[in-house]
Structure formats: C-alpha cells, structure tokens
Design a protein around this motif. Sequence first.
Motif, PDB file in Angstrom:
ATOM      1  N   ALA A   6       0.758  -1.238  -0.028  1.00 57.77           N
ATOM      2  CA  ALA A   6       0.090   0.173   0.025  1.00 57.77           C
ATOM      3  C   ALA A   6       0.688   1.250   0.073  1.00 57.77           C
ATOM      4  O   ALA A   6       0.453   2.204  -0.703  1.00 57.77           O
ATOM      5  CB  ALA A   6      -0.994   0.039   1.282  1.00 57.77           C
TER       6      ALA A   6
ATOM      7  N   ALA B 133       2.614   3.610  -3.180  1.00 52.78           N
ATOM      8  CA  ALA B 133       1.800   4.622  -4.327  1.00 52.78           C
ATOM      9  C   ALA B 133       2.870   5.560  -4.727  1.00 52.78           C
ATOM     10  O   ALA B 133       2.546   5.901  -6.199  1.00 52.78           O
ATOM     11  CB  ALA B 133       0.581   5.219  -3.516  1.00 52.78           C
TER      12      ALA B 133
ATOM     13  N   ASP C 202      -4.828   9.468  -7.025  1.00 51.00           N
ATOM     14  CA  ASP C 202      -5.721   8.880  -6.549  1.00 51.00           C
ATOM     15  C   ASP C 202      -6.186   7.566  -7.243  1.00 51.00           C
ATOM     16  O   ASP C 202      -6.391   6.417  -6.672  1.00 51.00           O
ATOM     17  CB  ASP C 202      -6.959   9.570  -6.252  1.00 51.00           C
ATOM     18  CG  ASP C 202      -7.072  10.504  -5.328  1.00 51.00           C
ATOM     19  OD1 ASP C 202      -6.208  10.742  -4.510  1.00 51.00           O
ATOM     20  OD2 ASP C 202      -8.040  11.619  -5.315  1.00 51.00           O
ATOM     21  N   SER C 203      -5.986   7.664  -8.433  1.00 47.57           N
ATOM     22  CA  SER C 203      -6.071   6.260  -9.427  1.00 47.57           C
ATOM     23  C   SER C 203      -4.899   5.266  -9.113  1.00 47.57           C
ATOM     24  O   SER C 203      -5.259   4.166  -9.040  1.00 47.57           O
ATOM     25  CB  SER C 203      -6.004   6.696 -10.990  1.00 47.57           C
ATOM     26  OG  SER C 203      -7.315   7.437 -11.232  1.00 47.57           O
TER      27      SER C 203
ATOM     28  N   ARG D 291      -3.447   4.808  -6.279  1.00 52.69           N
ATOM     29  CA  ARG D 291      -3.840   4.444  -4.944  1.00 52.69           C
ATOM     30  C   ARG D 291      -4.825   3.166  -5.108  1.00 52.69           C
ATOM     31  O   ARG D 291      -4.817   2.234  -4.624  1.00 52.69           O
ATOM     32  CB  ARG D 291      -4.225   5.325  -3.968  1.00 52.69           C
ATOM     33  CG  ARG D 291      -2.923   6.235  -3.371  1.00 52.69           C
ATOM     34  CD  ARG D 291      -3.298   7.060  -2.323  1.00 52.69           C
ATOM     35  NE  ARG D 291      -2.156   7.874  -1.993  1.00 52.69           N
ATOM     36  CZ  ARG D 291      -1.641   9.106  -2.801  1.00 52.69           C
ATOM     37  NH1 ARG D 291      -2.501   9.331  -3.597  1.00 52.69           N
ATOM     38  NH2 ARG D 291      -0.687   9.692  -2.338  1.00 52.69           N
ATOM     39  N   GLU D 292      -5.805   3.583  -6.013  1.00 54.71           N
ATOM     40  CA  GLU D 292      -7.019   2.634  -6.045  1.00 54.71           C
ATOM     41  C   GLU D 292      -6.668   1.464  -6.973  1.00 54.71           C
ATOM     42  O   GLU D 292      -7.185   0.414  -6.493  1.00 54.71           O
ATOM     43  CB  GLU D 292      -8.144   3.616  -7.054  1.00 54.71           C
ATOM     44  CG  GLU D 292      -8.778   4.519  -6.296  1.00 54.71           C
ATOM     45  CD  GLU D 292      -9.770   5.350  -7.059  1.00 54.71           C
ATOM     46  OE1 GLU D 292      -9.956   4.812  -8.248  1.00 54.71           O
ATOM     47  OE2 GLU D 292     -10.263   6.207  -6.788  1.00 54.71           O
ATOM     48  N   HIS D 293      -5.661   1.555  -7.627  1.00 51.40           N
ATOM     49  CA  HIS D 293      -5.019   0.328  -8.554  1.00 51.40           C
ATOM     50  C   HIS D 293      -4.459  -0.566  -7.592  1.00 51.40           C
ATOM     51  O   HIS D 293      -4.569  -1.630  -7.286  1.00 51.40           O
ATOM     52  CB  HIS D 293      -4.231   1.009  -9.577  1.00 51.40           C
ATOM     53  CG  HIS D 293      -3.417  -0.171 -10.360  1.00 51.40           C
ATOM     54  ND1 HIS D 293      -4.087  -0.934 -11.215  1.00 51.40           N
ATOM     55  CD2 HIS D 293      -1.789  -0.612 -10.199  1.00 51.40           C
ATOM     56  CE1 HIS D 293      -3.095  -1.697 -11.499  1.00 51.40           C
ATOM     57  NE2 HIS D 293      -1.719  -1.644 -10.948  1.00 51.40           N
TER      58      HIS D 293
ATOM     59  N   ASP E  95      -4.977  -0.650  -4.398  1.00 48.42           N
ATOM     60  CA  ASP E  95      -5.862  -1.134  -3.305  1.00 48.42           C
ATOM     61  C   ASP E  95      -6.566  -2.235  -4.083  1.00 48.42           C
ATOM     62  O   ASP E  95      -6.841  -3.624  -3.582  1.00 48.42           O
ATOM     63  CB  ASP E  95      -6.708  -0.343  -2.904  1.00 48.42           C
ATOM     64  CG  ASP E  95      -6.449   0.949  -1.930  1.00 48.42           C
ATOM     65  OD1 ASP E  95      -5.126   0.504  -1.524  1.00 48.42           O
ATOM     66  OD2 ASP E  95      -6.999   1.979  -1.886  1.00 48.42           O
ATOM     67  N   ALA E  96      -6.965  -2.191  -5.281  1.00 44.80           N
ATOM     68  CA  ALA E  96      -7.420  -3.182  -6.103  1.00 44.80           C
ATOM     69  C   ALA E  96      -6.617  -4.538  -6.441  1.00 44.80           C
ATOM     70  O   ALA E  96      -7.115  -5.610  -6.106  1.00 44.80           O
ATOM     71  CB  ALA E  96      -7.997  -2.668  -7.501  1.00 44.80           C
ATOM     72  N   CYS E  97      -5.336  -4.259  -6.491  1.00 45.31           N
ATOM     73  CA  CYS E  97      -4.515  -5.393  -6.673  1.00 45.31           C
ATOM     74  C   CYS E  97      -4.185  -6.038  -5.400  1.00 45.31           C
ATOM     75  O   CYS E  97      -4.406  -7.295  -5.289  1.00 45.31           O
ATOM     76  CB  CYS E  97      -3.064  -4.816  -6.993  1.00 45.31           C
ATOM     77  SG  CYS E  97      -2.813  -4.341  -8.674  1.00 45.31           S
TER      78      CYS E  97
ATOM     79  N   SER F 121      -6.479  -6.160  -2.830  1.00 40.86           N
ATOM     80  CA  SER F 121      -7.639  -6.938  -2.694  1.00 40.86           C
ATOM     81  C   SER F 121      -7.624  -8.348  -3.508  1.00 40.86           C
ATOM     82  O   SER F 121      -8.061  -9.318  -2.705  1.00 40.86           O
ATOM     83  CB  SER F 121      -9.067  -6.180  -2.935  1.00 40.86           C
ATOM     84  OG  SER F 121      -9.971  -6.705  -2.720  1.00 40.86           O
TER      85      SER F 121
END
Length: 170
Positions: free
Chosen positions: A8, A11, A40-41, A43-45, A47-49, A51
């Motif tokens: 995490a 980023a 933000d994208s 970080r979302e990427h 987080d998705a990875c 998860s």
Amino acid sequence: MQFRVLQADDAEALMRFEVSNRHWFERFIEARGDAFYAPDSIREHIDACLSEYARQQTYPTVIIDQGAILARVNLRQVDWSSRQARLGYRVAQAAAGRGVASFGVAAMIRRAREEWRLSALEAFASLENPASQRVLEKQGFDVTDRHPGMARVGDRRIDCLGYRLALSAR
C-alpha cells in the motif's frame, strides 16, 4: 534488487515508475489512459491489486533497487480449477537490458510453483518486442500460438505470440 509483493505504501514510487515510463511502455503495450496516472487512481489500483491478492486472484509484485521501482511482475487471472495464471511484466526504460525482467520472471515462476502450487503459466509478447520474447523463452516458455491484432499500440493493432510454461514438468 529486491522482489516483493506490491504494498500500500508503494503509491508514490509506483506513480513515479508509471509516469516516467509511460511513453516507453506505450511503445510496446496498450495505453492505460490519462485517468490512470492521477495519484488517487494509482492508490485505487494498488488497493484493487491488494484486494485481489488477498483473495488469491492475482499476485502483484515489484522489483526495487535503491528505493526505486525498476519493474512490475504480476500473475493475473488465476484459475484455481485448472491451477493456471497469466504472467505479465513491465520494466522501466532505464532498467531495460540489465536482466531485470529475467530476474523478475524467474522469481515469479518460483513463487507460482512453490507458494501457489500452480501447474502452468501463460504469457503474451508482441511480435515487435523481441526482448520480451527472449525473456520468456529463456525461462522455458514455449510459443503456443499467434494472435493477430491482439493489442492496440497507438493507432494500430499489433500481433502477439502466446506462450505457455508447464510448472509441474520443471
């Protein structure tokens, strides 16, 4: 070089890696689109990875040297019924030709076999990227087929080769 699971707190380093190599990557693979490169994208990427990693659907890793990300190597589309996954990787332009991809692919093969007990990996390489083809072939992947127009690079469709590596036979 250190090979480890994406974290995490990667980023900022991942943003630098992706942004500074965007044009290099887009010479060989499909563009991600402008929205991907926003903080933000990224970080979302991540987080998705992470998860998907927690659910054992992907195995996202980075190769780091002196705090900088040199490459990403990922297992995606893990199919537990067949025990197979798709391998993908991207190497920073400054690290190209230094064995970073070979190091990462070899490490991922070991993880796929020993940690996840997968039986096979598949990968794809553009016909226009002989370096990527060599990396796969040096690691024992065999060409299985040709995929005309599989990827879009810039404004044109490019052909790719499909590769497969049986892990149980090694």
